[in-house]
Design an enzyme around this catalytic site. Structure first.
Site, PDB file in Angstrom:
ATOM      1  N   TYR I  26       4.018  11.424  -1.245  1.00 33.83           N
ATOM      2  CA  TYR I  26       2.753  11.107  -1.905  1.00 33.83           C
ATOM      3  C   TYR I  26       2.116  12.300  -2.628  1.00 33.83           C
ATOM      4  O   TYR I  26       1.042  12.170  -3.192  1.00 33.83           O
ATOM      5  CB  TYR I  26       1.762  10.554  -0.877  1.00 33.83           C
ATOM      6  CG  TYR I  26       2.217   9.273  -0.247  1.00 33.83           C
ATOM      7  CD1 TYR I  26       2.188   8.076  -0.969  1.00 33.83           C
ATOM      8  CD2 TYR I  26       2.693   9.222   1.062  1.00 33.83           C
ATOM      9  CE1 TYR I  26       2.603   6.882  -0.399  1.00 33.83           C
ATOM     10  CE2 TYR I  26       3.112   8.039   1.639  1.00 33.83           C
ATOM     11  CZ  TYR I  26       3.066   6.867   0.913  1.00 33.83           C
ATOM     12  OH  TYR I  26       3.481   5.701   1.471  1.00 33.83           O
ATOM     13  N   ASN I  77      -7.217   0.404  -4.560  1.00 36.11           N
ATOM     14  CA  ASN I  77      -5.895   0.553  -3.962  1.00 36.11           C
ATOM     15  C   ASN I  77      -6.000  -0.040  -2.572  1.00 36.11           C
ATOM     16  O   ASN I  77      -6.489   0.611  -1.653  1.00 36.11           O
ATOM     17  CB  ASN I  77      -5.511   2.035  -3.870  1.00 36.11           C
ATOM     18  CG  ASN I  77      -4.142   2.206  -3.221  1.00 36.11           C
ATOM     19  OD1 ASN I  77      -3.612   1.265  -2.625  1.00 36.11           O
ATOM     20  ND2 ASN I  77      -3.581   3.395  -3.317  1.00 36.11           N
ATOM     21  N   HIS I  83      -0.888  -6.820   0.983  1.00 39.01           N
ATOM     22  CA  HIS I  83       0.141  -7.815   1.286  1.00 39.01           C
ATOM     23  C   HIS I  83      -0.292  -8.811   2.353  1.00 39.01           C
ATOM     24  O   HIS I  83       0.425  -9.747   2.657  1.00 39.01           O
ATOM     25  CB  HIS I  83       1.416  -7.103   1.756  1.00 39.01           C
ATOM     26  CG  HIS I  83       1.676  -5.864   0.989  1.00 39.01           C
ATOM     27  ND1 HIS I  83       1.933  -5.883  -0.361  1.00 39.01           N
ATOM     28  CD2 HIS I  83       1.671  -4.550   1.341  1.00 39.01           C
ATOM     29  CE1 HIS I  83       2.093  -4.638  -0.795  1.00 39.01           C
ATOM     30  NE2 HIS I  83       1.933  -3.817   0.220  1.00 39.01           N
ATOM     31  N   ASP I  90     -10.455 -13.035  -1.439  1.00 39.58           N
ATOM     32  CA  ASP I  90     -11.606 -13.918  -1.606  1.00 39.58           C
ATOM     33  C   ASP I  90     -12.861 -13.125  -1.959  1.00 39.58           C
ATOM     34  O   ASP I  90     -13.667 -13.571  -2.783  1.00 39.58           O
ATOM     35  CB  ASP I  90     -11.837 -14.725  -0.322  1.00 39.58           C
ATOM     36  CG  ASP I  90     -10.797 -15.814  -0.130  1.00 39.58           C
ATOM     37  OD1 ASP I  90     -10.019 -16.084  -1.062  1.00 39.58           O
ATOM     38  OD2 ASP I  90     -10.747 -16.406   0.966  1.00 39.58           O
ATOM     39  N   HIS I 103      -1.557   1.443  -7.080  1.00 44.47           N
ATOM     40  CA  HIS I 103      -0.745   1.849  -5.927  1.00 44.47           C
ATOM     41  C   HIS I 103      -0.111   3.205  -6.208  1.00 44.47           C
ATOM     42  O   HIS I 103       0.321   3.462  -7.348  1.00 44.47           O
ATOM     43  CB  HIS I 103       0.365   0.821  -5.668  1.00 44.47           C
ATOM     44  CG  HIS I 103      -0.152  -0.513  -5.291  1.00 44.47           C
ATOM     45  ND1 HIS I 103      -0.624  -0.801  -4.033  1.00 44.47           N
ATOM     46  CD2 HIS I 103      -0.306  -1.654  -6.009  1.00 44.47           C
ATOM     47  CE1 HIS I 103      -1.040  -2.050  -3.994  1.00 44.47           C
ATOM     48  NE2 HIS I 103      -0.863  -2.601  -5.181  1.00 44.47           N
ATOM     49  N   LEU I 104      -0.061   4.022  -5.210  1.00 46.99           N
ATOM     50  CA  LEU I 104       0.580   5.333  -5.368  1.00 46.99           C
ATOM     51  C   LEU I 104       2.076   5.170  -5.621  1.00 46.99           C
ATOM     52  O   LEU I 104       2.649   5.757  -6.518  1.00 46.99           O
ATOM     53  CB  LEU I 104       0.371   6.170  -4.095  1.00 46.99           C
ATOM     54  CG  LEU I 104      -1.085   6.482  -3.750  1.00 46.99           C
ATOM     55  CD1 LEU I 104      -1.173   6.990  -2.319  1.00 46.99           C
ATOM     56  CD2 LEU I 104      -1.661   7.500  -4.718  1.00 46.99           C
ATOM     57  N   SER I 105       2.708   4.347  -4.803  1.00 45.77           N
ATOM     58  CA  SER I 105       4.161   4.173  -4.926  1.00 45.77           C
ATOM     59  C   SER I 105       4.465   2.903  -5.711  1.00 45.77           C
ATOM     60  O   SER I 105       3.587   2.064  -5.921  1.00 45.77           O
ATOM     61  CB  SER I 105       4.785   4.077  -3.536  1.00 45.77           C
ATOM     62  OG  SER I 105       4.263   2.941  -2.861  1.00 45.77           O
ATOM     63  N   ARG I 114       6.469  -5.793   0.837  1.00 42.64           N
ATOM     64  CA  ARG I 114       5.485  -5.195  -0.086  1.00 42.64           C
ATOM     65  C   ARG I 114       5.592  -5.781  -1.502  1.00 42.64           C
ATOM     66  O   ARG I 114       4.884  -5.329  -2.405  1.00 42.64           O
ATOM     67  CB  ARG I 114       5.688  -3.668  -0.159  1.00 42.64           C
ATOM     68  CG  ARG I 114       5.413  -2.953   1.136  1.00 42.64           C
ATOM     69  CD  ARG I 114       5.288  -1.448   0.948  1.00 42.64           C
ATOM     70  NE  ARG I 114       5.602  -0.751   2.182  1.00 42.64           N
ATOM     71  CZ  ARG I 114       4.703  -0.410   3.110  1.00 42.64           C
ATOM     72  NH1 ARG I 114       3.429  -0.682   2.926  1.00 42.64           N
ATOM     73  NH2 ARG I 114       5.082   0.204   4.213  1.00 42.64           N
TER      74      ARG I 114
END
Lengths: 148, 148, 148, 148, 148, 148, 148, 148, 148, 148, 148, 148
Positions: I26, I77, I83, I90, I103-105, I114
């Site tokens: 990361y 994020n 997931h 909602d 998202h970082l990845s 995922r």
């Protein structure tokens, strides 16, 4: 409108056995008693019911079709047809009336094949799991809906 | 053969509402008008049609069974039974006649539960999506098939 | 409109073999004969066809894109691309014209991987299972649709 | 037959990179070297090969179609098309020749989307996992098959 | 390195229609305008772009293969091939360069068949849903990645 | 009990065609002959049968419901309803009698949609695959079961 | 190494019937003839084979385990165990030798339950579909692999 | 043929415990008693049985293979192997004899993993759910089948 | 509007560990640094950010609800909640503001669980795979979107 | 019992927005109004309610646990947790009280991920689709159930 | 009971290789050492073990069946049979003894085909992932269970 | 290391009810008693425990994050979060400590939705099914693991 609301009450296959079949599961109230109770509830709210039970999918569809222009809303317990009949769903869509779906048992808590309902997708709402009371609650919900 | 070809035209559940139900989707042509149009088209090609609509799966199966030895081909719009009736499929297999399946709407473009047809596997071919015209095209295809 | 309707007829991969490949399955009519027959049918109805067969997905997409402003409707037998090409579907959506999908064989009665069509979801309707006749019926349906 | 057997060798997308791409996975043999080796092996057995690599599905299908009446068998490594091309499968079926499918890597041991082959269902057999040798073994198998 | 970074910008099938097709969905920016904007953005950061659009999977794969030794990174909107082309994925893996995947629309929020991407598994990252801006953001991300 | 056992024999849709439809598959024995054979077998064991065939799901359900208090066990070949009718299953559960399910063909060896039976879950046992003999074996099994 | 390569050839359940069972499918070559042919092929390449057929999963696993330190590679046709035996797979992994998987028929072209192989994931490669020749090709591939 | 019919009766894993294990489920009849009863039934019809129980898949397969030329039909309760053994299925196919499958319990009404049978696809028919009687009914069915 | 745009930046569970956890995956940038960078980027464009990280789904939902009437857009994020949380979705729907998901990845290239995002269906777009840069790109995209 | 029945009314995530969020879908009634209406309905039947809304799964579980020995029944609208929270289900099971599940919208008619409920399996019954009225009907059903 | 508890320790296929196969994964402890350690642990608690390893499913089932009346509990590492053997499960059910399932590796964290266990459904509990220690912990758990 | 090992013991939702809820299933031991027993077991092995129960996912994640640099291993019973929380999994991965997963009941033998664990994939091992003893065995396994 001063004319009373007319509600069609439909009972699908095997519901004529109510009160006699597996009373430990479904209670002792008979279908005639349920219809009587619904009639009184309707009357108290200035409405009328017309009730029909059939084990024949075709008879139910015929009756739904005749409802156009004559009926203001449908209260239906489709029994086993809930999970298998696209034709019943198509009839309910075609009649263009508000539909309320009721079940005696909590179908989502039973066998996997009872988790899907072809009727739910075309209904205003569902009441399930309260035995004969599901009908009464469903009728109240339908009459309220029609009063909006 | 000098004797005219006899075609059985079968309309499944809810098709009796044609022309009155959701006209913006299904058009304004009634089932009677379709049958009339098919009769004329058949006549022009030296054939005859016998038409039946029913909301009852059993009535349709009874009629299919009677077709043996009397009918040369079947044009069927199975309606909602398309997706649910193994019995209808078995009847069509049993009668050992050419089958053409028609649908008013393009069923492959609708809900997922309409993508599978029990009839397709036993039919010569399918016409879907052209409203009342699907029948006419299907009848032409069936008559052509029978002329081979 | 007094100007003739222009119809694009597209034949996907392997359809150039028609009449020579597996004649016991697909019959003896060649693609050229089909195109000739479609041209005559179109002419009789005051329309014109432009036909193209290609084994190249990209060539078909290029042709579809060029159809905008030039063509009034598309008659397409996508062959094996029916079941695999999102790009073809996107091209058909992008051209914003009525599409009719045709198949020689009854694809719903064949291998499971032929039961899904990416084209069906963007087509007016489908004709399948009548061999070379599927094209003629599809063209009639498309011309009727355009006349509405 | 005294005339030499003619084998069409087809290499699908990305196989032109062989020997230069990821040599630790695919080895250092180039596609030209493989074709050369196959030509020599064929010659030693009184056969000839015609080789084609393309990144274009359509080019491969065109070539397969031209093989009718000219070629006795096809050795094909469909590359990524193995898992996605119904059109390629249809072309291979249409040409009505014995097909042998080869893969450099052991596709059943890789990502799940590589486990299904549209070609396998129409091939005599498959050789996978032996790098450039898969081709040589596949050619031997095809020539043996043709000698039966 | 004092030499400018060279970025290959690839547009898959149907993206040539950008700005003309369904502008209410995709906006009014044309592909030429996007390429121009990317060229300026690249220039401002001391890089160059080479852009290619094709409706032919094979053309895209050919171009990716030629990128080796000539290009430093690839910005790709694979269009409909995103969901169907293993060959495109294999080409991108083979070229051993950083890949950034972009989409005009938010593909995860559209039809189920658009939820899977064969490219994502071999890309550094993805930008989706911002129309023509997705390209610009993707190029920035790719240049940043190459500067690390 | 000195009173004879009364067995209800139910034949689902299309079984009335037995002996006339596809004799190479189902043999030449007619349904009347089967019922006659079952009556004799029952009589020899001091039992009686009441037989009914219908193509109507509703008729079969009606008959099952009437069996309470009158019948000791049910022998049923549900035909195509085996795989589609939750209502039939519910009726069989409601009547609280031993059920034996029979099939002419070995349903587990046919199309995938025939592998699941809604009746099996509520039956004592199943006999399938022995043509008309399946009935006789099923009746023996049911009478034995009732003798326990 | 000057010492000859020792190859273990394993034949799974039912392969002892080869040449006698369904010869129209599997040919007339017996397992003894295959082993003889493999022995000669091995000898010509300076190797030796040790062959074992068993209908017992456990016997095959025992033999695989004994191969460590004694054998250089394994050629295996796991028969029906291909699709069902995790234990066989674990044994093959545990012995840490190169494995080549062979099949007489093209398993990917047969019933769906034959499409998955537990062995493929731990094998160098696979040869399938060439009858008795699959073994010979597999042995060549294995010997080549060991020569690298 | 005047020579008596020879029937192989095979009992799969755990059936040796019959009569001692879970008698409330499987009854008190032992396997020896069942074999004795089958022997008597066979004798009364001029046939002979040879019975074998084994917990070893391989032993069962060995025995099936030896049946060729010696046995006229096989009555098998494969026990847990029903749901897991492709090898057993292959052996039954290979022996090319009529197979009848029996089960003590109604397997379709038990856990989901018992709903699929590898044996059903290669058997004449199935009898399930009648405890020890399933064997007797299955033997009758097999002898009848052989008498045709 | 002359008033600055106010952007809510939400960081889901475990993102507080950024820069300290698995830096090889990361990177070394901390969440505080990211928030600082976003604040500066926002300021340069005449906007403001309010940032919140929480490991508690409920805290995130509370904050989203308070955003109505106070905030112009949300950059989120969702971490692992992406997931699994229908409630978060909602809340985002309920607040009726433009949402950008980062998202970082590259989540589509990681474990299968995922690949699905409950947030994507209600977001304008997604940026994934560029580490801390995903936030900056996402903020740019959101501000651009709000400027339209 | 002369002591009034005490009912716990639980509202899951986002239900605090009721009456303000998407009023065209959920109506204009606020949660406070619903609680007030339920209190009056309860009072009229000699019962009391205690109401709690939380966006925090843990707060809801804490409250459910405290209900033991203090509360007679639970009326719960789990919101988005309906479809995702095994912990909530476990809490409801652990408290060993009658549960009634209510939903404002007809969840079976919405996105597929809303079709499954972890709560249904442990509830007496369900009322869904009638907006704020679902609560009132659910409370009636619960009080009736407790009166039995 | 003053008589010592007798525990059957069963090791499935390939566990005889323990300590020699893949020691980096499974450690250096041999099966003999494990059995020795278990014997000592048992003795210290006044119990005895009887250990058996086999690569043959049938041998394991035979041994389980003999345990009735002789053994008080079973500690089993079924190896690869865990995921494939219904027969083993049936044997364990039949013997009506407490079962503890152990695994060297954490099977839930390995390949998908190792996530399902046929044994788990009939075991008291499971210990997995601690190498040779899994056995010791499992034995402790079993002895504790038997002491209750 | 002379400093005692510090173990974090985490109990997920609803485990605070232990000993009071469904004692026939979970036994009469309370969570305080379990923590006390674990403290003593730890002390006897020169270790210390810190225990926390929470019904709040976020509280558990916060605590896991604080464990870095302070704790040597984590023993966790995630309760219902086992099957639903990716965030919890991510926290456990992020803390980079050995994890042991424990369950009171044998989760693999319960409802299908309890068969998958998000924690298993990041744990050393699992102990399940032994009630309160699962914790003690898990702690032993964790301490042994840390001693390696």
């Amino acid at each position: 409108m001063s004319e009373p609301l007319r509600i069609l009450v439909l009972h699908g296959p095997n519901l004529n056995l109510l009160g006699t079949r597996e009373p430990e599961v479904y209670g002792h109230t008979t279908l005639a008693e349920i219809d009587q109770e619904l009639a009184e509830l309707a009357k108290a709210r200035g409405a009328q019911i017309q009730a029909l039970q059939s084990n024949h999918e075709g008879v139910l569809i015929d009756r739904i079709q005749e409802a156009r222009g004559e009926i203001h809303g449908i209260l239906i317990n489709p029994g086993g047809l809930t999970h298998t009949s696209v034709s019943l769903r198509d009839a309910l869509v075609g009649v263009e009336l508000p539909i309320v779906e009721v079940h005696l048992s909590n179908v989502q808590a039973r066998e996997a094949f009872r988790h899907h309902s072809y009727v739910a997708g075309v209904a205003v709402g569902t009441v399930a799991g309260f035995g004969a009371r599901s009908y009464r609650l469903g009728l109240e919900a339908l009459l309220d809906h029609l009063s909006d």
